[in-house]
Write an enzyme that holds these catalytic residues in place. Structure first.
Site, short mmCIF file in Angstrom:
data_model
loop_
_atom_site.label_atom_id
_atom_site.label_comp_id
_atom_site.label_asym_id
_atom_site.label_seq_id
_atom_site.Cartn_x
_atom_site.Cartn_y
_atom_site.Cartn_z
N HIS A 161 0.83 -1.20 0.00
CA HIS A 161 0.00 0.00 0.00
C HIS A 161 0.86 1.25 0.00
CE1 HIS A 161 -3.44 -2.52 0.87
NE2 HIS A 161 -2.89 -2.95 1.98
N HIS A 186 5.02 6.79 6.87
CA HIS A 186 4.79 6.25 5.53
C HIS A 186 4.32 7.39 4.65
CE1 HIS A 186 0.80 5.94 7.49
NE2 HIS A 186 0.37 6.32 6.31
N HIS A 188 2.19 8.96 0.96
CA HIS A 188 1.11 8.87 -0.02
C HIS A 188 1.41 9.81 -1.18
CE1 HIS A 188 -1.69 6.59 2.60
NE2 HIS A 188 -1.09 7.27 3.57
N HIS A 205 2.93 10.72 6.63
CA HIS A 205 2.19 10.50 7.86
C HIS A 205 3.12 9.93 8.92
CE1 HIS A 205 -1.92 10.11 5.59
NE2 HIS A 205 -1.49 11.36 5.69
N THR A 271 -6.94 6.44 7.14
CA THR A 271 -7.25 6.70 5.74
C THR A 271 -7.22 5.42 4.91
OG1 THR A 271 -4.95 7.16 5.11
CG2 THR A 271 -6.28 9.02 5.93
N THR A 272 -7.04 4.29 5.56
CA THR A 272 -7.07 2.99 4.90
C THR A 272 -8.02 2.08 5.67
OG1 THR A 272 -5.20 2.18 6.21
CG2 THR A 272 -4.69 3.18 4.07
#
Length: 321
Positions: A161, A186, A188, A205, A271-272
């Site tokens: 992801h 991590h 995005h 994040h 958010t996942t």
């Protein structure tokens, strides 16, 4: 920071209510700030530790299962591999994901996450979902964020992801009366949050957890520009293989933060999937730069991995002055 958090069963309704209860300055029921925040004067709005009712329930939050793609103490928002230092199940390349087959596009994309698994119901039915467009604000006196991130060994994993860097114990941040332990960072691409309608090229994040198992996440916007030396020290260890954790040198993530720490704050969610709510979001107002080649280097490992913005609803978004 304590050793890596173990895995978590999916959040129960009672645990979700507890997690929301612990966001002190924003009411979980109305989404509006407490009276002192509404007036925008007086002492700074302080983060407070959970009260006695939360402490009574904490006894059930200390038991946890082995890592299996979900990882955080029970009683917290359920946390996927993307949001903690847990390893994924059987991830696939390109941000398409692991457990239960959720993805960022296609039949199992964000608009259908709530249908992928019963565990992901909050993705469709939740009222305090993340990310959001940060636009309408209430400027108040908020407590400063005090970072105490220590240098130490890092580990990196492409979990299917995102690319995630896990940190060793010992780093924390303090917001008012609350202390959070840093777990990992991590990334995005593009950004998940938008600022006044503007989407940035990337977003970092920094995921923390407090002693009650409740999450506090720092969001840092990243705009295309000059090469980022601090980021490059991580990028030198970007893995090509998926699902394999490996050493990523030694350092501190604090160099990834902008010089200014003013922030926007709101009550949100992961958010996942499972999109569990009760997450305290602190999105820094000042972005950092990332070069075009650094963006491309990330995209060679993970493609588009940003959930669309969600409705703010009745929530208040607070901003430091």
């Amino acid at each position: 920071m304590t050793p890596r958090l173990n895995a978590l069963n999916v959040l129960s309704c009672a645990a979700l209510a507890l997690a929301l209860y612990a966001v002190p300055a924003i009411s979980a029921e109305t989404g509006h700030p407490a009276p002192a925040a509404d007036k925008g004067h007086g002492a700074p709005v302080a983060e407070k530790a959970p009260s006695a009712p939360a402490a009574e329930k904490k006894a059930t939050a200390d038991k946890s299962n082995p890592v299996s793609g979900i990882g955080a103490p029970r009683g917290a928002a359920a946390v996927t591999a993307t949001e903690t230092n847990a390893a994924p199940e059987t991830p696939k390349k390109g941000g398409q994901g692991a457990g239960h087959g959720w993805a960022y596009s296609g039949a199992n994309g964000p608009e259908n996450w709530g249908n992928v698994s019963p565990e992901f119901g909050a993705c469709a039915a939740g009222k305090q979902q993340s990310p959001i467009d940060i636009g309408s604000l209430a400027a108040v006196e908020l407590a400063d964020i005090q970072f105490d991130w220590q240098p130490g060994p890092l580990k990196v994993i492409n979990n299917g992801h995102t690319v995630q860097f896990n940190v060793a114990p010992g780093s924390q941040m303090r917001v008012g009366e609350r202390t959070f332990r840093l777990l990992q960072t991590h990334f995005h691409t593009p950004s998940e949050h938008t600022l006044f309608g503007r989407r940035f090229d990337m977003e970092a994040h920094f995921v923390h957890v407090d002693e009650w198992g409740q999450l506090g996440v720092i969001g840092v916007m990243m705009k295309r520009g000059e090469r980022n030396p601090a980021l490059q020290r991580l990028w030198d260890f970007l893995p090509n293989d998926v699902g394999v954790e490996q050493a990523a040198g030694k350092g501190t993530l604090e160099e990834l933060l902008p010089s200014g720490h003013r922030y926007y704050r709101y009550a949100g969610s992961l958010t996942t999937p499972p999109c569990s709510e009760g997450v305290s979001w602190f999105v820094l107002r000042e972005p950092v730069t990332v070069s075009d080649d650094q963006i491309q280097s990330f995209n060679r490992r993970v493609t588009y991995n940003a959930r669309p913005v969600q409705s703010v609803g009745s929530r208040a978004v607070l901003s430091t002055r």
